[in-house]
Enzyme design. Structure first.
Site, PDB file in Angstrom:
ATOM      1  N   TRP A 120       0.838  -1.295   0.027  1.00 52.04           N
ATOM      2  CA  TRP A 120      -0.153   0.066  -0.040  1.00 52.04           C
ATOM      3  C   TRP A 120       0.801   1.352   0.122  1.00 52.04           C
ATOM      4  O   TRP A 120       1.625   1.482   1.095  1.00 52.04           O
ATOM      5  CB  TRP A 120      -0.958   0.036   1.235  1.00 52.04           C
ATOM      6  CG  TRP A 120      -1.921  -1.362   1.021  1.00 52.04           C
ATOM      7  CD1 TRP A 120      -3.134  -1.052   0.553  1.00 52.04           C
ATOM      8  CD2 TRP A 120      -1.813  -2.364   1.566  1.00 52.04           C
ATOM      9  NE1 TRP A 120      -3.907  -2.354   0.484  1.00 52.04           N
ATOM     10  CE2 TRP A 120      -2.932  -3.201   1.177  1.00 52.04           C
ATOM     11  CE3 TRP A 120      -0.799  -3.099   2.197  1.00 52.04           C
ATOM     12  CZ2 TRP A 120      -3.381  -4.621   1.493  1.00 52.04           C
ATOM     13  CZ3 TRP A 120      -1.007  -4.424   2.482  1.00 52.04           C
ATOM     14  CH2 TRP A 120      -2.197  -5.216   2.187  1.00 52.04           C
TER      15      TRP A 120
ATOM     16  N   VAL B  13      -6.189 -12.189   5.358  1.00 50.43           N
ATOM     17  CA  VAL B  13      -7.122 -13.229   5.278  1.00 50.43           C
ATOM     18  C   VAL B  13      -6.257 -14.615   4.945  1.00 50.43           C
ATOM     19  O   VAL B  13      -5.338 -14.590   4.507  1.00 50.43           O
ATOM     20  CB  VAL B  13      -8.016 -13.040   4.167  1.00 50.43           C
ATOM     21  CG1 VAL B  13      -9.196 -12.105   4.250  1.00 50.43           C
ATOM     22  CG2 VAL B  13      -7.100 -12.632   2.901  1.00 50.43           C
TER      23      VAL B  13
ATOM     24  N   ARG C 149      -3.520   6.819  -2.044  1.00 50.34           N
ATOM     25  CA  ARG C 149      -2.297   6.163  -2.268  1.00 50.34           C
ATOM     26  C   ARG C 149      -1.267   6.954  -2.869  1.00 50.34           C
ATOM     27  O   ARG C 149      -1.790   7.744  -3.722  1.00 50.34           O
ATOM     28  CB  ARG C 149      -2.343   4.813  -2.881  1.00 50.34           C
ATOM     29  CG  ARG C 149      -2.870   3.731  -2.105  1.00 50.34           C
ATOM     30  CD  ARG C 149      -3.109   2.323  -2.635  1.00 50.34           C
ATOM     31  NE  ARG C 149      -4.123   1.483  -2.062  1.00 50.34           N
ATOM     32  CZ  ARG C 149      -4.461   0.456  -2.373  1.00 50.34           C
ATOM     33  NH1 ARG C 149      -3.722  -0.120  -3.254  1.00 50.34           N
ATOM     34  NH2 ARG C 149      -5.293  -0.312  -1.876  1.00 50.34           N
TER      35      ARG C 149
ATOM     36  N   ALA D  69     -13.975 -11.669   4.218  1.00 53.14           N
ATOM     37  CA  ALA D  69     -13.866 -10.126   4.026  1.00 53.14           C
ATOM     38  C   ALA D  69     -13.666  -9.949   2.807  1.00 53.14           C
ATOM     39  O   ALA D  69     -13.280 -10.898   2.032  1.00 53.14           O
ATOM     40  CB  ALA D  69     -12.885  -9.530   4.857  1.00 53.14           C
TER      41      ALA D  69
HETATM   42  N1  DAH Z   1      -7.818  -3.972   1.240  1.00 53.61           N
HETATM   43  C1  DAH Z   1      -7.372  -4.602   0.014  1.00 53.61           C
HETATM   44  C2  DAH Z   1      -6.643  -3.702  -0.816  1.00 53.61           C
HETATM   45  O1  DAH Z   1      -6.893  -2.634  -0.685  1.00 53.61           O
HETATM   46  C3  DAH Z   1      -8.548  -5.298  -0.473  1.00 53.61           C
HETATM   47  C4  DAH Z   1      -8.935  -6.528   0.124  1.00 53.61           C
HETATM   48  C5  DAH Z   1      -8.479  -7.664  -0.235  1.00 53.61           C
HETATM   49  C6  DAH Z   1      -9.777  -6.257   1.096  1.00 53.61           C
HETATM   50  C7  DAH Z   1      -8.893  -8.946   0.621  1.00 53.61           C
HETATM   51  C8  DAH Z   1     -10.236  -7.385   1.743  1.00 53.61           C
HETATM   52  C9  DAH Z   1      -9.833  -8.689   1.447  1.00 53.61           C
HETATM   53  O2  DAH Z   1     -11.070  -7.316   2.796  1.00 53.61           O
HETATM   54  O3  DAH Z   1     -10.472  -9.745   2.035  1.00 53.61           O
HETATM   55  O4  DAH Z   1      -5.891  -3.983  -1.655  1.00 53.61           O
END
Ligand code: DAH
Length: 347
Positions: free
Chosen positions: A156, A256, A199, A310
């Site tokens: 990120w 996850v 970002r 999620a």
């Molecule tokens: N937060 C991740 C991103 O910004 C996206 C994401 C991926 C959210 C997997 C989730 C997940 O809740 O289970 O790249």
């Protein structure tokens, strides 16, 4: 009537007749009928007359005053009527001209997309919640199983806020609201979280330095990956058509385990392979997975009792696919020609 009064009457009448403005009317009134006007001074002259002439003179001045007052009132009516008439002419409105349609504002396509997606999840029992855009790094990373030294923290491209006490960031994803939500409530949890993210990003047709995501979270006893797939399939079909096929592939996200990427068959070529799907027949929509036990532990949920899943998706990406928008930068240039098109699409 004395010669003086005759002269006064003539002068007053002639001047009154030439008057066409309200200002001149006021001047005239002051000069003849005012407290220091000519009628008043004529009246004062009465003291110079022999006693027997005074009553007649007094009557004559009074009569003249009444006459002039009446003449003044009439002239005033005429002058006011004339000026009203000319104003009416100048300010008249041509009611036969075609009207100008006012430009009505519309909701931004991202706002509309958020409403559409949250509505679909709402029908499946998900509550919509929102969280802070300026976020504690604990929520953005640590509690999501991305500790300080974890290489995934680099994924990120975070924008940091200068702060002496704690690490503060502009949230790079909506996932922190998983933690904030679970801190607040006991399972069962079913929420979706729309919101703006930031970002440090090189801009191109698919990358903006600020954009929107929707996070989803479901935690309960005996929640499985099957529920995740069924829920996401229903979402994809509501947005992109009932005939959509769906696909899970392994992917990695620290919060996850297992993690997946969720794709649908390309609706532009029906899965045959085209420019939009880069010839693969599939379009990746979002990342998802089963909530990592460490994440559950961080909020005090017992991973032996509860499971959950999620997901997180980019809203602009969904809108671009749904409405054939080729460049993400269109969303934030404020060009009415782009924005106004979505009146019809969403009507
Ligand atoms: N937060 C991740 C991103 O910004 C996206 C994401 C991926 C959210 C997997 C989730 C997940 O809740 O289970 O790249």
């Amino acid at each position: 009537m004395s010669d003086d009064l005759e002269r006064l009457k003539r002068e007053a009448s002639e001047r009154l007749e030439r008057i066409t403005s309200e200002d001149d009317l006021a001047d005239w009134h002051r000069d003849f009928l005012g407290r220091q006007g000519q009628i008043t001074s004529a009246m004062k002259g009465i003291s110079q007359l022999p006693a027997e002439e005074r009553p007649a003179f007094g009557q004559a001045v009074n009569a003249l005053r009444n006459e002039l007052q009446e003449a003044f009132d009439n002239r005033q009516d005429q002058v006011l009527a004339a000026s009203l008439q000319s104003r009416l002419q100048q300010e008249s409105v041509d009611v036969t001209l075609p009207g100008r349609t006012p430009l009505a504002g519309t909701l931004h396509p991202v706002t509309r997309m958020i409403r559409e997606i949250t509505r679909v999840f709402g029908l499946m029992g998900f509550q919509t919640v929102e969280g802070p855009e300026v976020e504690d790094a604990y929520y953005a990373f640590d509690a999501l199983n991305i500790p300080q030294d974890h290489p995934a923290r680099d994924v990120w491209d975070t924008i940091f806020i200068e702060s002496e006490q704690r690490e503060i960031v502009l949230r790079p994803h909506t996932s922190p609201m998983q933690i904030r939500t679970m801190e607040q409530v006991e399972p069962p949890v079913r929420v979706v979280v729309p919101g703006r993210c930031y970002r440090y990003e090189a801009l191109d047709a698919t990358h903006e330095w600020h954009f929107h995501q929707i996070e989803g979270l479901a935690v309960d006893t005996s929640i499985t990956m099957t529920d995740l797939k069924g829920t996401l399939a229903e979402f994809a079909r509501q947005i992109f058509g009932q005939e959509r096929k769906v696909r899970f592939r392994c992917d990695y996200f620290p919060f996850v385990e297992p993690g997946v990427d969720f794709a649908i068959d390309c609706m532009f070529c029906e899965g045959k392979g085209c420019r939009v799907c880069s010839g693969t027949g599939w379009i990746e929509l979002l990342g998802a997975g089963m909530v990592h036990p460490n994440v559950l532990r961080h909020v005090g949920y017992d991973p032996d009792v509860y499971t959950g899943w999620a997901f997180g998706m980019g809203i602009e990406r969904i809108a671009m696919l749904k409405y054939g928008i080729e460049d993400i930068r269109h969303f934030y240039q404020g060009d009415v020609r782009f924005l106004s098109q979505f009146n019809r699409v969403f009507a």
